[in-house]
Design an enzyme around this catalytic site. Structure first.
Site, PDB file in Angstrom:
ATOM      1  N   ASP A   1     -12.131  52.710 169.300  1.00 16.00           N
ATOM      2  CA  ASP A   1     -12.560  51.611 169.748  1.00 16.00           C
ATOM      3  C   ASP A   1     -11.754  50.929 170.566  1.00 16.00           C
ATOM      4  OD1 ASP A   1     -14.816  50.406 167.503  1.00 16.00           O
ATOM      5  OD2 ASP A   1     -13.426  52.111 166.785  1.00 16.00           O
TER       6      ASP A   1
ATOM      7  N   ARG B   1     -16.585  40.597 167.222  1.00 17.33           N
ATOM      8  CA  ARG B   1     -15.726  41.790 166.567  1.00 17.33           C
ATOM      9  C   ARG B   1     -14.470  41.781 167.682  1.00 17.33           C
ATOM     10  NH1 ARG B   1     -17.629  47.106 164.121  1.00 17.33           N
ATOM     11  NH2 ARG B   1     -15.619  46.554 162.941  1.00 17.33           N
TER      12      ARG B   1
ATOM     13  N   ARG C   1     -23.273  49.172 165.174  1.00 14.09           N
ATOM     14  CA  ARG C   1     -21.603  49.475 165.123  1.00 14.09           C
ATOM     15  C   ARG C   1     -21.493  50.859 165.831  1.00 14.09           C
ATOM     16  NH1 ARG C   1     -21.591  53.882 163.212  1.00 14.09           N
ATOM     17  NH2 ARG C   1     -19.590  53.842 163.662  1.00 14.09           N
ATOM     18  N   GLY C   2     -20.174  51.044 166.071  1.00 15.16           N
ATOM     19  CA  GLY C   2     -19.799  51.952 167.116  1.00 15.16           C
ATOM     20  C   GLY C   2     -19.510  51.451 168.365  1.00 15.16           C
ATOM     21  N   ALA C   3     -18.329  51.629 169.068  1.00 14.73           N
ATOM     22  CA  ALA C   3     -18.092  50.851 170.304  1.00 14.73           C
ATOM     23  C   ALA C   3     -19.015  51.027 171.339  1.00 14.73           C
ATOM     24  CB  ALA C   3     -16.590  51.332 170.596  1.00 14.73           C
TER      25      ALA C   3
ATOM     26  N   ASN D   1      -8.693  53.011 165.706  1.00 17.37           N
ATOM     27  CA  ASN D   1     -10.058  53.674 165.390  1.00 17.37           C
ATOM     28  C   ASN D   1     -10.242  53.171 163.936  1.00 17.37           C
ATOM     29  OD1 ASN D   1     -12.343  55.266 165.919  1.00 17.37           O
ATOM     30  ND2 ASN D   1     -11.616  56.634 164.227  1.00 17.37           N
TER      31      ASN D   1
END
Length: 360
Positions: free
Chosen positions: A248, A99, A56-58, A258
């Site tokens: 994001d 996502r 995870r995390g853009a 975000n």
């Protein structure tokens, strides 16, 4: 840089497998109590890793997506170029559906897809595979350079001894090196500066508690974990000099999506006169998205609210839940947007467009 700081800021959280037909990630759902590496070999395993927040995390999602497409491409056993392209695109579309809000996912997948476009007419699959390998490594390499640049620009907005508040996790685990919103804190520590950081726990999945406080504590940075509903009191107490968050997706007007709860922090910061900074790479800026109203917000399983991290359900089974993964912070609440190309100030419709003025 100390050995402990290096271990945190340069963590090997996403990499291509040695066989170049798999991707290796740290399972972020197991942190902070266990550090477990997963090897992703099938498109289903890759989809699940992104969907279930194992990665995870853009920026990290973008890096992972690039490696996944290369690994999957090497698994396509054919000499038929058209069949190869059809299968590749099917994998790409499936991963892209995992996502919807983080633009880095589609950005990286489209970069890999464009390699196929450049290969049209040549149709030498060996050359195409080599080019795909070069592209996914370039995505990772560029992210490392991006993180350093964002950290430098972000650090220029801070001073030694500042009290900082952050929401969710935008550190090395969410990127490749240093991070975005946490990057200035790590870089400042490297340069001998001290900060006191308040980390929102970030309900319902607790990325701030499980990941941000973990990274900061391991790096020797003074961190205090707070519940999300405590942000107001620490601001009122005068303990916060600036808020730093990741993103994001950023719309052309500066509205920024975000992790859920970010917009509330921005509203509080505006009330207390505290600068609110959004830090992220230009790859998260979606100039085709006019405003935050055009950003699709991912809705997640209600059970994350009622059951996750609890020994017993915390609500009756028949109780309805609304569980958006993100919210959008209005551009009017943002002091500046920090990118690897520089710091953008309002009006963001002008300053963001200027970042891409030289692009073809």
């Amino acid at each position: 840089m100390s050995e402990e700081l290096t271990k945190v800021t340069h963590i090997d959280n996403v990499r291509l497998g040695d066989d170049e037909r798999s991707v290796v990630i740290i399972d972020q759902t197991q942190l902070p109590n266990r550090t477990e590496y997963l090897t992703l070999r099938t498109v289903q395993e890759m989809y699940d890793a992104i969907k279930l927040l194992k990665v995870r995390g853009a920026p990290a999602i973008g890096i992972c997506a690039g490696y996944c497409m290369y690994a999957l491409a090497r698994q396509i056993d054919t000499d038929d170029f058209d069949y190869f392209v059809t299968t590749f695109c099917r994998y790409k579309d499936y991963l892209n559906s995992s996502r919807p809000t983080a633009v880095n996912l589609s950005w990286a997948l489209n970069r890999m897809d464009r390699v196929l476009d450049r290969g049209q007419g040549d149709e030498d699959l060996g050359d195409v595979l080599d080019a795909l390998g070069d592209e996914c490594r370039a995505i990772h390499r560029e992210d490392i350079e991006m993180c350093r640049a964002i950290s430098e620009y972000g650090l220029s907005l801070l001073k030694d001894g500042d009290g900082l508040l952050t929401h969710c996790n935008a550190g090395p685990l969410a990127t490749s090196r240093y991070g975005t919103a946490l990057g200035p804190m790590f870089l400042g520590k490297e340069k001998g500066m001290e900060f006191h950081v308040f980390s929102d726990e970030t309900r319902p999945l607790l990325q701030g508690a499980r990941l941000t406080s973990y990274e900061l504590q391991k790096a020797g940075i003074d961190v205090t974990l707070i519940c999300d509903n405590m942000a107001s009191i620490v601001m009122k107490n005068g303990w916060i000099n600036a808020c730093l968050v990741g993103c994001d997706r950023i719309a052309a007007n500066g509205d920024a999506a975000n992790k859920i709860g970010t917009s509330g922090v921005a509203i509080l910061a505006k009330h207390y006169g505290i600068p609110f900074y959004v830090l992220g790479p230009t790859s998260t800026i979606d100039m085709s998205c006019a405003t935050g109203d055009d950003i699709e917000i991912e809705l997640r399983d209600p059970e994350e609210i009622k059951n996750k991290f609890y020994a017993e359900p915390q609500a009756l089974a028949e109780v309805k839940c609304y569980n958006p993964a993100f919210d959008v912070t209005d551009h009017s609440l943002i002091t500046a947007i920090v990118t690897e190309k520089g710091i953008c100030y309002p009006p963001f419709s002008d300053s963001l467009a200027a970042l891409f003025a030289g692009d073809k």
